[in-house]
Design a protein around this motif. Sequence first.
Motif, PDB file in Angstrom:
ATOM      1  N   TRP A   1       0.657  -1.157  -0.158  1.00 24.33           N
ATOM      2  CA  TRP A   1       0.141  -0.009  -0.088  1.00 24.33           C
ATOM      3  C   TRP A   1       0.900   1.378  -0.250  1.00 24.33           C
ATOM      4  N   LEU A   2       0.246   2.334  -0.291  1.00 20.33           N
ATOM      5  CA  LEU A   2       0.988   3.641  -0.206  1.00 20.33           C
ATOM      6  C   LEU A   2       0.559   4.733   0.918  1.00 20.33           C
ATOM      7  N   PRO A   3       1.614   5.315   1.377  1.00 19.71           N
ATOM      8  CA  PRO A   3       1.115   5.949   2.745  1.00 19.71           C
ATOM      9  C   PRO A   3       0.321   7.362   1.905  1.00 19.71           C
ATOM     10  N   GLU A   4      -0.108   8.168   2.446  1.00 27.33           N
ATOM     11  CA  GLU A   4      -1.196   9.157   1.973  1.00 27.33           C
ATOM     12  C   GLU A   4      -0.367  10.187   0.919  1.00 27.33           C
ATOM     13  N   ARG A   5       1.002  10.421   1.204  1.00 31.01           N
ATOM     14  CA  ARG A   5       1.659  11.138   0.508  1.00 31.01           C
ATOM     15  C   ARG A   5       2.526  10.764  -0.364  1.00 31.01           C
ATOM     16  N   GLY A   6       2.451   9.456  -0.779  1.00 33.56           N
ATOM     17  CA  GLY A   6       3.227   8.540  -1.613  1.00 33.56           C
ATOM     18  C   GLY A   6       3.468   9.056  -2.557  1.00 33.56           C
ATOM     19  N   LEU A   7       2.382   9.235  -3.315  1.00 30.53           N
ATOM     20  CA  LEU A   7       2.390   9.860  -4.895  1.00 30.53           C
ATOM     21  C   LEU A   7       2.768  11.041  -4.801  1.00 30.53           C
ATOM     22  N   GLU A   8       2.275  11.893  -4.085  1.00 29.13           N
ATOM     23  CA  GLU A   8       2.618  13.339  -4.102  1.00 29.13           C
ATOM     24  C   GLU A   8       4.106  13.569  -3.855  1.00 29.13           C
ATOM     25  N   VAL A   9       4.756  12.784  -3.075  1.00 27.65           N
ATOM     26  CA  VAL A   9       6.367  13.096  -2.867  1.00 27.65           C
ATOM     27  C   VAL A   9       6.957  12.606  -4.158  1.00 27.65           C
ATOM     28  N   SER A  10       6.738  11.442  -4.779  1.00 22.17           N
ATOM     29  CA  SER A  10       7.205  10.982  -6.023  1.00 22.17           C
ATOM     30  C   SER A  10       6.914  12.217  -7.117  1.00 22.17           C
ATOM     31  N   ALA A  11       5.832  12.383  -7.044  1.00 25.06           N
ATOM     32  CA  ALA A  11       5.536  13.484  -8.471  1.00 25.06           C
ATOM     33  C   ALA A  11       6.419  14.757  -8.091  1.00 25.06           C
ATOM     34  N   ARG A  12       6.779  15.201  -6.749  1.00 28.36           N
ATOM     35  CA  ARG A  12       7.490  16.415  -6.621  1.00 28.36           C
ATOM     36  C   ARG A  12       8.949  16.046  -7.103  1.00 28.36           C
TER      37      ARG A  12
ATOM     38  N   ILE B   1       9.911   7.657   2.586  1.00 33.74           N
ATOM     39  CA  ILE B   1       9.211   6.618   2.424  1.00 33.74           C
ATOM     40  C   ILE B   1       7.867   6.822   1.681  1.00 33.74           C
ATOM     41  N   THR B   2       7.830   6.122   0.452  1.00 37.58           N
ATOM     42  CA  THR B   2       6.652   6.401  -0.391  1.00 37.58           C
ATOM     43  C   THR B   2       5.731   5.112  -0.650  1.00 37.58           C
ATOM     44  N   TYR B   3       6.178   4.087   0.034  1.00 40.63           N
ATOM     45  CA  TYR B   3       5.686   2.879  -0.274  1.00 40.63           C
ATOM     46  C   TYR B   3       5.742   1.961   0.810  1.00 40.63           C
TER      47      TYR B   3
END
Length: 303
Positions: free
Chosen positions: A92-103, A214-216
């Motif tokens: 699963w992904l933490p809530e900001r997982g995709l946000e951090v990766s996108a940054r 940590i994004t994942y």
Amino acid sequence: MITVFTPTYNRAYSLPRTFESLQRQTYRDFEWVVVDDGSTDGTRALCESFARASTFPMRYYYQENSGKHVAINLGANVAEGGWFLILDSDDWLPERGLEVSARYITQIEDDGRFAGVAGLKGTDENTLLWIRGTSPDDLTAKGRRTLEREYVDSTSKEYRYKLRIPGDRAEVVRTALMRSHPFPVFEGNRFMSEGLLWQALSDEGYLFRWFNEITYCGDYLDDGLSKNAGTAYADSPRGTAYLKNSMLGSKIPLVRKPREAVSYIRYGRAAGESVRHLFYTCKKKSLFLPALPIALARPVRMK
């Protein structure tokens, strides 16, 4: 847009957690593509219910049981996002997982030297996930300094062998590169290590921005590929021999290649190939003859 891709096989028990983590993402420019690798546990009906409830685009595909690598090939071909993240069906992904990766994607997306970005994996949002048999004590001083930095730009080979950073990472890769580097498919073989992709991109000089957030999240389940890699390799000897031969032809450190030569012969013989054929197709022939007696003395145990 990021395509979050999930290959799954009989994971109806864990997919709801994966889905709920995507529902909670603070970053919303993503789609979810699920490829069902022949499940028999109600996964199709479950995914249909997800599609009705989801707050993001979701698509479900079914294939006869062929292996995760075949599912990845399909997922990359149907992905609509420019970036591709493999999210396993027990993770699963933490809530900001995709946000951090996108940054971090924004920082490198216009630089063609980069294949993508990679965050850390954890057992939760605050605890790093270490592969079996490793711990923070295994880090070199250089490795500890690397994990204290915001990020480091390097190829996969440099990150693993020069900086000596162990453990899985959450790579987000250009979808175009996923499509141009499909996993080879061998009849009857249902496993191919994703390491083949990372090594190919490294050999071609592609960089990743390895950042230290940590994004994942996940763990190594008893029925997962990570804990059962040895069995998976043995069950797919032709694909494993291909992988090991690719390593012999790659830019990994020379000190690692004798072991790969032994494995190449062992799995090639298990796949029914003759010693002559294996020699002529070997990508590091100077290591073949020294490895041969060791390999023949340690045949792969097949079911």
